[in-house]
Design a protein around this motif. Structure first.
Motif, PDB file in Angstrom:
ATOM      1  N   ASN A  87       0.667  -1.257   0.115  1.00 54.34           N
ATOM      2  CA  ASN A  87      -0.011  -0.047   0.076  1.00 54.34           C
ATOM      3  C   ASN A  87       0.975   1.234   0.148  1.00 54.34           C
ATOM      4  N   ASP A  88       2.063   1.061   0.734  1.00 57.86           N
ATOM      5  CA  ASP A  88       2.765   2.410   0.688  1.00 57.86           C
ATOM      6  C   ASP A  88       3.685   2.537  -0.575  1.00 57.86           C
ATOM      7  N   VAL A  89       3.799   1.652  -1.550  1.00 55.98           N
ATOM      8  CA  VAL A  89       4.380   1.281  -2.564  1.00 55.98           C
ATOM      9  C   VAL A  89       3.549   2.202  -3.464  1.00 55.98           C
ATOM     10  N   GLY A  90       2.033   1.715  -3.288  1.00 58.18           N
ATOM     11  CA  GLY A  90       1.173   2.323  -4.346  1.00 58.18           C
ATOM     12  C   GLY A  90       0.856   1.317  -5.514  1.00 58.18           C
ATOM     13  N   VAL A  91       1.168   0.138  -4.890  1.00 57.65           N
ATOM     14  CA  VAL A  91       0.704  -0.976  -5.837  1.00 57.65           C
ATOM     15  C   VAL A  91      -0.215  -1.881  -5.450  1.00 57.65           C
ATOM     16  N   ASP A  92      -1.224  -2.439  -6.159  1.00 54.56           N
ATOM     17  CA  ASP A  92      -2.098  -3.290  -5.846  1.00 54.56           C
ATOM     18  C   ASP A  92      -1.729  -4.712  -6.288  1.00 54.56           C
ATOM     19  N   PRO A  93      -1.063  -5.559  -5.650  1.00 57.23           N
ATOM     20  CA  PRO A  93      -0.333  -6.873  -6.001  1.00 57.23           C
ATOM     21  C   PRO A  93      -1.545  -7.702  -6.565  1.00 57.23           C
ATOM     22  N   ALA A  94      -2.695  -7.663  -5.821  1.00 60.16           N
ATOM     23  CA  ALA A  94      -3.812  -8.613  -6.254  1.00 60.16           C
ATOM     24  C   ALA A  94      -4.088  -8.482  -7.916  1.00 60.16           C
ATOM     25  N   ALA A  95      -3.976  -7.244  -8.313  1.00 63.81           N
ATOM     26  CA  ALA A  95      -4.101  -7.126  -9.990  1.00 63.81           C
ATOM     27  C   ALA A  95      -3.001  -7.729 -10.762  1.00 63.81           C
ATOM     28  N   GLU A  96      -1.740  -7.982  -9.919  1.00 62.24           N
ATOM     29  CA  GLU A  96      -0.810  -8.682 -10.761  1.00 62.24           C
ATOM     30  C   GLU A  96      -0.697 -10.132 -10.318  1.00 62.24           C
ATOM     31  N   SER A  97      -1.642 -10.757  -9.626  1.00 60.42           N
ATOM     32  CA  SER A  97      -1.733 -12.161  -9.132  1.00 60.42           C
ATOM     33  C   SER A  97      -1.724 -13.003 -10.522  1.00 60.42           C
ATOM     34  N   GLY A  98      -0.646 -13.925 -10.410  1.00 55.77           N
ATOM     35  CA  GLY A  98      -0.693 -15.181 -11.562  1.00 55.77           C
ATOM     36  C   GLY A  98       0.448 -14.668 -12.485  1.00 55.77           C
ATOM     37  N   THR A  99       0.994 -13.472 -12.448  1.00 57.32           N
ATOM     38  CA  THR A  99       1.942 -12.833 -13.270  1.00 57.32           C
ATOM     39  C   THR A  99       3.100 -13.101 -12.524  1.00 57.32           C
ATOM     40  N   TRP A 100       3.746 -11.787 -12.230  1.00 54.94           N
ATOM     41  CA  TRP A 100       5.161 -11.778 -11.262  1.00 54.94           C
ATOM     42  C   TRP A 100       4.772 -12.124  -9.723  1.00 54.94           C
TER      43      TRP A 100
END
Length: 271
Positions: free
Chosen positions: A156-169
């Protein structure tokens, strides 16, 4: 379990003053995988059991699941590491009172080749920013554990929603810390882990500690008696005795004495 061998030794030496094992009262402690997998509970519980005759049965799951189990009445004491959630647990009436017990820290581990080029850093947000920008493999527990909650705060501090990248990197294992470290080792992936589990983990492969020392990686553990007014089956007297022991001088000394490979893994800080 190791603690059973220790208790057997105490019995043989005449140091176990509690009642016979078949007659022992018991409590159920909902706790985290880190306290169990590191060997901490196997080390400290025999001393409490020998002193009190109260058998401690541990359910080791992620913090989120441990809290849900306690809400459902499947435990007498909660020993976890997600302070905001613990305080909410008490505020909602499920727990009697929360106490600090001990702390350690989280570390970012990853492949020694370090494709994100974060090795030697002490800024977890900068490190995760580099990982996301390079789109290199990251293994997440994805299980609502205390470690997963801490990881999500940093994303959250990074400003990235990792769930949107799930299954990729970004790969979610839905598993405990040991299993997630196994995945990271197999994939040469980065992952966030508590230091105690890392130190006790044997299948490191090509992984190494790359980022540590950020104050935001502080990892506090707390203990709470489940509220008997919510669940009549809570063994309140025995559970409170365990809480008092854990935050008292004997429990704090036992935590401080626990080492693995000559390294202290948990640092008592009960007030």
């Amino acid at each position: 379990m190791i603690r059973n061998f220790i208790r057997a030794a105490l019995v043989s030496l005449g140091l176990f003053t509690g009642p016979a094992l078949a007659e022992e009262p018991f409590i159920v402690v909902q706790s985290t995988t880190s306290t169990q997998n590191s060997g901490l509970l196997d080390y400290i519980l025999p001393w409490f059991e020998a002193e009190t005759g109260i058998d401690v049965r541990v359910v080791a799951v992620g913090t989120g699941q441990a809290i849900r189990n306690a809400i459902n009445g499947d435990g007498d004491v909660l020993l976890v590491h997600a302070k905001a959630d613990e305080e909410q647990f008490v505020e909602d009436g499920w727990g009697v009172e929360r106490f600090d017990v001990m702390y350690n820290d989280f570390v970012l581990v990853g492949p020694k080749s370090d494709p994100a080029k974060v090795k030697g850093g002490s800024d977890i947000v900068a490190a995760l920013t580099a990982v996301s920008e390079a789109e290199v493999a990251f293994a997440s527990r994805g299980d609502d554990s205390g470690t997963h909650k801490a990881e999500m705060r940093h994303w959250n501090d990074v400003g990235v929603d990792p769930a949107a990248e799930s299954g990729t990197w970004y790969r979610e294992t839905g598993s405990g810390m040991g299993a997630t470290l196994n995945v990271a080792s197999g994939m040469d992936a980065y992952t966030l882990t508590d230091r105690a589990t890392w130190e006790s983990f044997g299948n490191r492969g090509n992984l190494d500690v790359l980022v540590e020392g950020d104050p935001r990686l502080f990892n506090q553990y707390g203990v709470i008696l489940v509220n008997p007014e919510k669940h009549a089956g809570v063994r309140a007297a025995a559970g409170q005795r365990f809480v008092d022991w854990l935050i008292g001088p004997d429990g704090q000394a036992a935590i401080e004495a626990f080492e693995l490979n000559g390294q202290q893994l948990f640092f008592p800080n009960a007030k």
